[in-house]
Design a protein around this motif. Structure first.
Motif, PDB file in Angstrom:
ATOM      1  N   VAL A   8       0.827  -1.110  -0.051  1.00 12.61           N
ATOM      2  CA  VAL A   8      -0.175   0.320  -0.615  1.00 12.61           C
ATOM      3  C   VAL A   8       0.766   1.260  -0.189  1.00 12.61           C
ATOM      4  O   VAL A   8       1.810   1.429   0.512  1.00 12.61           O
ATOM      5  CB  VAL A   8      -0.503   0.056   1.293  1.00 12.61           C
ATOM      6  N   ARG A   9       0.942   2.046  -0.610  1.00 12.01           N
ATOM      7  CA  ARG A   9       1.224   3.453  -0.502  1.00 12.01           C
ATOM      8  C   ARG A   9       0.546   4.573  -0.623  1.00 12.01           C
ATOM      9  O   ARG A   9      -0.411   4.305  -0.657  1.00 12.01           O
ATOM     10  CB  ARG A   9       1.631   4.047  -1.886  1.00 12.01           C
ATOM     11  N   ASP A  91      -1.794   4.928  -3.172  1.00 13.97           N
ATOM     12  CA  ASP A  91      -3.449   3.828  -2.792  1.00 13.97           C
ATOM     13  C   ASP A  91      -4.457   5.156  -2.370  1.00 13.97           C
ATOM     14  O   ASP A  91      -5.543   5.368  -1.887  1.00 13.97           O
ATOM     15  CB  ASP A  91      -2.986   2.952  -2.733  1.00 13.97           C
ATOM     16  N   HIS A 116      -7.747  10.617 -10.789  1.00 18.02           N
ATOM     17  CA  HIS A 116      -7.207   9.766 -10.626  1.00 18.02           C
ATOM     18  C   HIS A 116      -8.364   9.028  -8.748  1.00 18.02           C
ATOM     19  O   HIS A 116      -8.188   8.183  -7.947  1.00 18.02           O
ATOM     20  CB  HIS A 116      -6.305   9.361  -9.180  1.00 18.02           C
ATOM     21  N   ARG A 118      -9.161   5.830  -8.463  1.00 19.44           N
ATOM     22  CA  ARG A 118      -8.905   4.898  -6.950  1.00 19.44           C
ATOM     23  C   ARG A 118      -8.622   5.020  -5.890  1.00 19.44           C
ATOM     24  O   ARG A 118      -7.902   4.810  -4.553  1.00 19.44           O
ATOM     25  CB  ARG A 118      -7.997   3.731  -7.885  1.00 19.44           C
ATOM     26  N   LEU A 119      -7.897   6.705  -6.346  1.00 23.57           N
ATOM     27  CA  LEU A 119      -7.404   7.181  -4.864  1.00 23.57           C
ATOM     28  C   LEU A 119      -8.334   7.733  -3.689  1.00 23.57           C
ATOM     29  O   LEU A 119      -9.433   7.952  -3.688  1.00 23.57           O
ATOM     30  CB  LEU A 119      -7.216   8.262  -5.700  1.00 23.57           C
ATOM     31  N   LEU A 184     -10.508   1.214   2.054  1.00 22.30           N
ATOM     32  CA  LEU A 184      -9.043   0.161   0.390  1.00 22.30           C
ATOM     33  C   LEU A 184     -10.502  -0.864   0.762  1.00 22.30           C
ATOM     34  O   LEU A 184     -11.010  -1.429  -0.632  1.00 22.30           O
ATOM     35  CB  LEU A 184      -8.242  -0.384   1.776  1.00 22.30           C
ATOM     36  N   ARG A 187     -13.185  -0.749  -1.613  1.00 20.74           N
ATOM     37  CA  ARG A 187     -12.063  -0.496  -3.418  1.00 20.74           C
ATOM     38  C   ARG A 187     -11.674  -1.865  -3.913  1.00 20.74           C
ATOM     39  O   ARG A 187     -11.792  -2.099  -5.188  1.00 20.74           O
ATOM     40  CB  ARG A 187     -10.347   0.757  -3.421  1.00 20.74           C
ATOM     41  N   GLU A 188     -12.077  -2.697  -3.423  1.00 21.46           N
ATOM     42  CA  GLU A 188     -11.487  -3.954  -3.478  1.00 21.46           C
ATOM     43  C   GLU A 188     -12.970  -4.471  -4.113  1.00 21.46           C
ATOM     44  O   GLU A 188     -12.853  -5.660  -5.292  1.00 21.46           O
ATOM     45  CB  GLU A 188     -11.251  -5.007  -3.011  1.00 21.46           C
ATOM     46  N   GLY A 193     -12.009   4.669  -5.345  1.00 19.52           N
ATOM     47  CA  GLY A 193     -11.282   5.555  -3.933  1.00 19.52           C
ATOM     48  C   GLY A 193     -12.679   6.295  -3.424  1.00 19.52           C
ATOM     49  O   GLY A 193     -13.988   5.538  -3.725  1.00 19.52           O
TER      50      GLY A 193
END
Length: 386
Positions: A8-9, A91, A116, A118-119, A184, A187-188, A193
């Motif tokens: 994870v970032r 992420d 972005h 997914r952010l 998170l 998002r899966e 996001g």
């Protein structure tokens, strides 16, 4: 221990405490946390106190352990473009920038998440995202005062008092982490996001909810107690012959045990003291009898007697006393930081029996610019202080 958030970032634009604390939690859990700082001086927390290591204050080490530092000039187009590249690789993005600054930089939640999708975007403000004060900045003691939290600290007749710990800043960081982990998970399932907001004011109101909810629903506030509880008696600190001792009788059974240890079995059947509600109504009378009894022996003597009888109690420790206690030592929560000669308080939880620990020292300003393909900042670092 392998970090549970390996892979994870996190991109952090954090100043001083609230967002940096959120970043520190995520870093301890194994996430890669890249801290973006101003080229000139970086995070103000670097100077919050005397130089401790690498010219930075101890406060900076506490809340930025295990992170990477990238120094960017966000007033320049090139700096903002590089920040956007970092956001595209992240992420989670977290900040506690002054209200209005993110929009001026083009990194507000709506704008950044549109680029972005997914952010996971999280921001911490002082007064929250809505209302007439949404654009105002604020600091921990201001929000403790504004929220009413300070007014409920201390005892009867005391002036309003702030909590010793930064409960609003650190609590807001915790809420942001909880929200980020929840998104998170979402998002899966969805691939998208989302936007998170937390604020010092909302955190303060949540911590004070027991008292404010009593006022909102019952029209009255509980009495103020320095160490006690508005709903139980006796349930506070008392002086012994040599130091304060906290006693917690949370029900009538525990009070009966206390009465026996104190040599006052008659209290158990006395109408004024037999039940907790009766003791609440006759607290002053009970304490007139209880206080001199407790002062007759040392704290250690009372602890031995109370623990043998099953009466909950604890010495009121100083910080050095608490850290030296065998129970605290056994927990190992004050843990060495790898590659350093000092220790910091680690996360207060264990995962699969192991405590997540700091991954390393807090970074020097711009230390990881090269890793993230950013030119090194032109500022110079002070010499390391032993």
């Amino acid at each position: 221990m392998a970090g549970v958030l390996d892979g994870v970032r996190v991109l952090e634009l954090g100043q001083v405490l609230a967002a940096p604390f959120a970043g520190a939690i995520l870093a301890d859990l194994g996430a890669e946390v890249v801290k973006v700082e101003r080229i000139e001086g970086g995070d103000d927390a670097r100077r919050m106190g005397p130089a401790f290591r690498n010219g930075d204050a101890l406060n900076f080490q506490v809340f930025n352990r295990g992170k990477q530092s990238v120094a960017l000039d966000l007033k320049s187009e090139a700096g903002r473009a590089h920040l956007d590249r970092l956001a595209a690789q992240a992420d989670i993005f977290i900040h506690n920038l002054r209200p209005g600054v993110p929009k001026a930089l083009g990194i507000d939640g709506e704008t950044l998440c549109a680029r972005h999708p997914r952010l996971i975007y999280g921001e911490i403000s002082a007064f929250g995202p809505l209302g007439p004060m949404a654009m105002r900045p604020g600091y921990e003691p201001l929000l403790q005062a504004f929220s009413g939290l300070s007014s409920t600290n201390g005892g009867e007749g005391d002036p309003p008092m702030r909590s010793g710990a930064s409960v609003c800043d650190q609590g807001s960081g915790m809420w942001l982490v909880i929200g980020a982990l929840a998104l998170l998970h979402r998002r899966e399932r969805t691939g998208r996001g989302g936007l998170l907001t937390a604020s010092l004011l909302e955190t303060a109101l949540a911590w004070n909810a027991q008292k404010s909810d009593a006022y909102a629903n019952e029209g009255s506030l509980p009495e103020r107690h320095r160490s006690g509880h508005p709903g139980f008696v006796p349930y506070e600190a008392f002086d012994t012959a040599d130091g304060p001792l906290l006693i917690c009788c949370g029900n009538d059974r525990l009070f009966a045990k206390l009465a026996q240890v104190l040599g006052q079995p008659g209290w158990i059947g006395e109408e004024r003291f037999a039940t907790n509600r009766a003791r609440l109504a006759h607290k002053a009378v009970l304490f007139e009898q209880l206080t001199p009894l407790l002062r007759a022996r040392t704290r250690a003597e009372w602890i031995e007697r109370f623990e043998a009888a099953g009466v909950p109690c604890a010495p009121v420790h100083s910080v050095p006393e608490a850290l030296a206690h065998p129970q605290v030592q056994a927990l190992g929560i004050l843990a060495p930081v790898p590659g350093t000669d000092f220790a910091l308080t680690a996360m207060p939880l264990r995962i699969d029996g192991e405590r997540p620990l700091a991954r390393g020292i807090a970074p020097r300003l711009g230390e990881h610019n090269t890793r993230h393909e950013v030119p090194q900042p032109t500022t110079t670092q002070p010499p390391e202080t032993p």
